[in-house]
Design a protein around this motif. Structure first.
Motif, short mmCIF file in Angstrom:
data_model
loop_
_atom_site.label_atom_id
_atom_site.label_comp_id
_atom_site.label_asym_id
_atom_site.label_seq_id
_atom_site.Cartn_x
_atom_site.Cartn_y
_atom_site.Cartn_z
N THR A 92 0.82 -1.22 0.00
CA THR A 92 0.00 0.00 0.00
C THR A 92 0.85 1.27 0.00
N VAL A 93 2.11 1.17 0.36
CA VAL A 93 2.97 2.37 0.44
C VAL A 93 4.21 2.30 -0.44
N SER A 94 4.53 1.11 -0.97
CA SER A 94 5.77 0.97 -1.74
C SER A 94 5.77 1.79 -3.01
N TYR A 95 4.60 2.20 -3.48
CA TYR A 95 4.53 3.04 -4.68
C TYR A 95 5.31 4.34 -4.49
N ARG A 96 5.47 4.79 -3.24
CA ARG A 96 6.16 6.05 -2.98
C ARG A 96 7.64 5.97 -3.36
N LEU A 97 8.16 4.74 -3.47
CA LEU A 97 9.57 4.55 -3.77
C LEU A 97 9.81 4.29 -5.26
N ALA A 98 8.75 3.98 -5.99
CA ALA A 98 8.89 3.53 -7.37
C ALA A 98 9.65 4.54 -8.23
N GLY A 99 10.68 4.03 -8.92
CA GLY A 99 11.43 4.85 -9.86
C GLY A 99 12.42 5.81 -9.25
N GLN A 100 12.59 5.79 -7.93
CA GLN A 100 13.48 6.75 -7.28
C GLN A 100 14.86 6.16 -6.93
N LYS A 101 15.06 4.91 -7.32
CA LYS A 101 16.35 4.23 -7.09
C LYS A 101 16.72 4.20 -5.61
N ILE A 102 15.70 3.99 -4.79
CA ILE A 102 15.93 3.89 -3.34
C ILE A 102 16.26 2.45 -2.95
N ILE A 103 15.65 1.52 -3.65
CA ILE A 103 15.90 0.10 -3.42
C ILE A 103 16.87 -0.41 -4.48
N GLY A 104 17.94 -1.05 -4.03
CA GLY A 104 18.94 -1.54 -4.96
C GLY A 104 18.57 -2.89 -5.56
N GLU A 105 19.34 -3.27 -6.56
CA GLU A 105 19.15 -4.59 -7.16
C GLU A 105 19.67 -5.65 -6.20
N THR A 106 19.12 -6.86 -6.33
CA THR A 106 19.55 -7.95 -5.46
C THR A 106 19.49 -9.26 -6.21
N SER A 107 20.34 -10.17 -5.79
CA SER A 107 20.35 -11.51 -6.39
C SER A 107 19.40 -12.46 -5.65
N VAL A 108 18.77 -11.98 -4.59
CA VAL A 108 17.87 -12.82 -3.80
C VAL A 108 16.63 -13.17 -4.63
N ALA A 109 16.31 -14.46 -4.66
CA ALA A 109 15.16 -14.92 -5.44
C ALA A 109 13.86 -14.75 -4.64
N SER A 110 12.82 -14.31 -5.31
CA SER A 110 11.51 -14.17 -4.66
C SER A 110 10.93 -15.54 -4.36
N PRO A 111 10.35 -15.73 -3.17
CA PRO A 111 9.74 -17.01 -2.83
C PRO A 111 8.39 -17.22 -3.50
N ASN A 112 7.80 -16.14 -4.01
CA ASN A 112 6.48 -16.22 -4.64
C ASN A 112 6.33 -15.05 -5.60
N LYS A 113 6.53 -15.31 -6.88
CA LYS A 113 6.49 -14.26 -7.89
C LYS A 113 5.15 -13.53 -7.92
N ASP A 114 4.08 -14.24 -7.55
CA ASP A 114 2.76 -13.62 -7.57
C ASP A 114 2.64 -12.48 -6.57
N LEU A 115 3.55 -12.46 -5.58
CA LEU A 115 3.49 -11.43 -4.54
C LEU A 115 4.48 -10.29 -4.78
N ASP A 116 5.27 -10.37 -5.85
CA ASP A 116 6.25 -9.33 -6.14
C ASP A 116 5.57 -8.00 -6.38
N PHE A 117 6.29 -6.92 -6.06
CA PHE A 117 5.75 -5.58 -6.24
C PHE A 117 6.21 -5.03 -7.58
N ALA A 118 5.27 -4.81 -8.50
CA ALA A 118 5.61 -4.30 -9.82
C ALA A 118 6.22 -2.91 -9.70
N GLY A 119 7.31 -2.70 -10.41
CA GLY A 119 7.96 -1.40 -10.39
C GLY A 119 9.17 -1.33 -9.49
#
Length: 344
Positions: A92-119
């Protein structure tokens, strides 16, 4: 001659320093990580110790208010990050970070792709649950009032002055409930619904803790309101000693699916250790420990939720959700509309 003697002395000292009597280099201090989280993340100390034993990395948890406050803090400090990892941002709040390069890339695999946050592909789903209207079963029984079932029921006269909700701008459950009404009533109907709720005695607090500790009749404050916006898992917290019944119930037709994420904060100098900690969060043992602390369901299918949570606070079969892209495009407009038309 004096210069020559000084040169000889200096060379002699250099030979001594290089001999077997030299001092061993100081041991490097253990690497440390700062994990920013919401204020409900009470991570077990024994697991932090276990992670340190395995990796040599000391983890410090820094709590930053509600999930909404956590997101805002990350945005405000993006040029000078306060930590290495973030946990507790939800859908509900992660949209505030979208596109701002606040979260870095990671090699960690998602446990459930259906729950991933688009963007924000760097956000990894850690736990999930529902935000639903909760009702105090004891109050309704003692007052001989039927517990409502739907959003529409809440507008009936018998439920006047009975519900507490949270400000969606400052509370993630509040935001989830607003999104649930937008999805249920549509763009043309949700504001009118909120106006009718307000006219029917709705109380709005800044956060979940305010409602639970002061207003809710089944909460700490034993207040006058027998319903509040809370979590689908909350009834598991209200189970009797015999483990046979809960004193509260979640209205399953009012639920919004909530997913909480962790991510590596861009700019950290400890990217490898940060990713290792997120992988640690996804191990079955840690997932089960988090579930016990937060009353949220694991995202790793190999982990099991506590028995009370599975029995009295299961994930709802039918939930409302709003796509991340739609939230990102409209959230600020919705919040301004809510503030002007509902609160005034």
């Amino acid at each position: 001659m004096r210069a020559a003697r000084l040169t000889i002395i200096a060379l002699s000292l250099g030979l001594v320093a290089c001999s077997g009597g030299e001092k061993a280099p100081e041991e490097k201090a253990p690497e440390s990580l700062v994990v920013l989280s919401h204020d409900s993340f009470d991570f077990p100390d024994e697991l932090l110790s276990e992670f340190k034993e395995k990796t040599g990395v000391e983890v410090k948890i820094q709590q930053v208010g509600d999930g909404g406050e956590l997101a805002n803090r990350l945005v405000l400090t993006k040029d000078a990050p306060l930590g290495d990892v973030v946990y507790g941002l939800d859908n509900t709040v992660s949209y505030r970070l979208a596109g701002q390069k606040i979260i870095g890339e990671t090699s960690v695999a998602s446990p459930n792709k259906d729950l991933d946050f688009a963007g924000e592909p760097g956000l990894i789903p850690i736990d999930q649950g529902d935000v639903c209207i909760n009702a105090d079963k004891k109050w309704f029984s003692e007052n001989n009032v039927e517990i409502p079932k739907t959003f529409e029921d809440l507008l009936k006269p018998e439920y006047s002055d009975k519900l507490v909700a949270m400000n969606p701008a400052s509370s993630t459950p509040g935001m989830a409930f607003m999104l649930a009404t937008i999805e249920h009533f549509g763009e043309d109907g949700w504001v009118d619904y909120w106006k009718k709720l307000k006219a029917n005695g709705l109380k709005v607090t800044n956060g979940w803790s305010d409602a639970f500790s002061v207003d809710y009749s089944a909460g700490e404050g034993k207040g006058p309101f027998p319903m509040m916006v809370s979590y689908g898992s909350s009834p598991a917290y209200s189970v009797n000693e015999e483990k046979t019944e809960s004193s509260t119930v979640a209205l399953s037709e009012t639920c919004y699916r909530q997913v909480e994420y962790a991510g590596v904060i861009a700019g950290t100098k400890n990217e490898k250790a940060a990713s290792s900690f997120i992988e640690f969060l996804l191990t079955p043992k840690v997932q089960e420990a988090i579930s016990k602390v937060t009353y949220m369901h694991p995202t790793n299918p190999e982990a099991k939720a506590p028995e009370d949570l599975t029995k009295f606070g299961p994930l709802a079969d039918t939930v409302t959700t709003v796509p991340a892209e739609k939230i990102a495009q409209n959230a600020e407009t919705w919040l301004r509309t809510w503030q002007s038309d509902v609160i005034g």
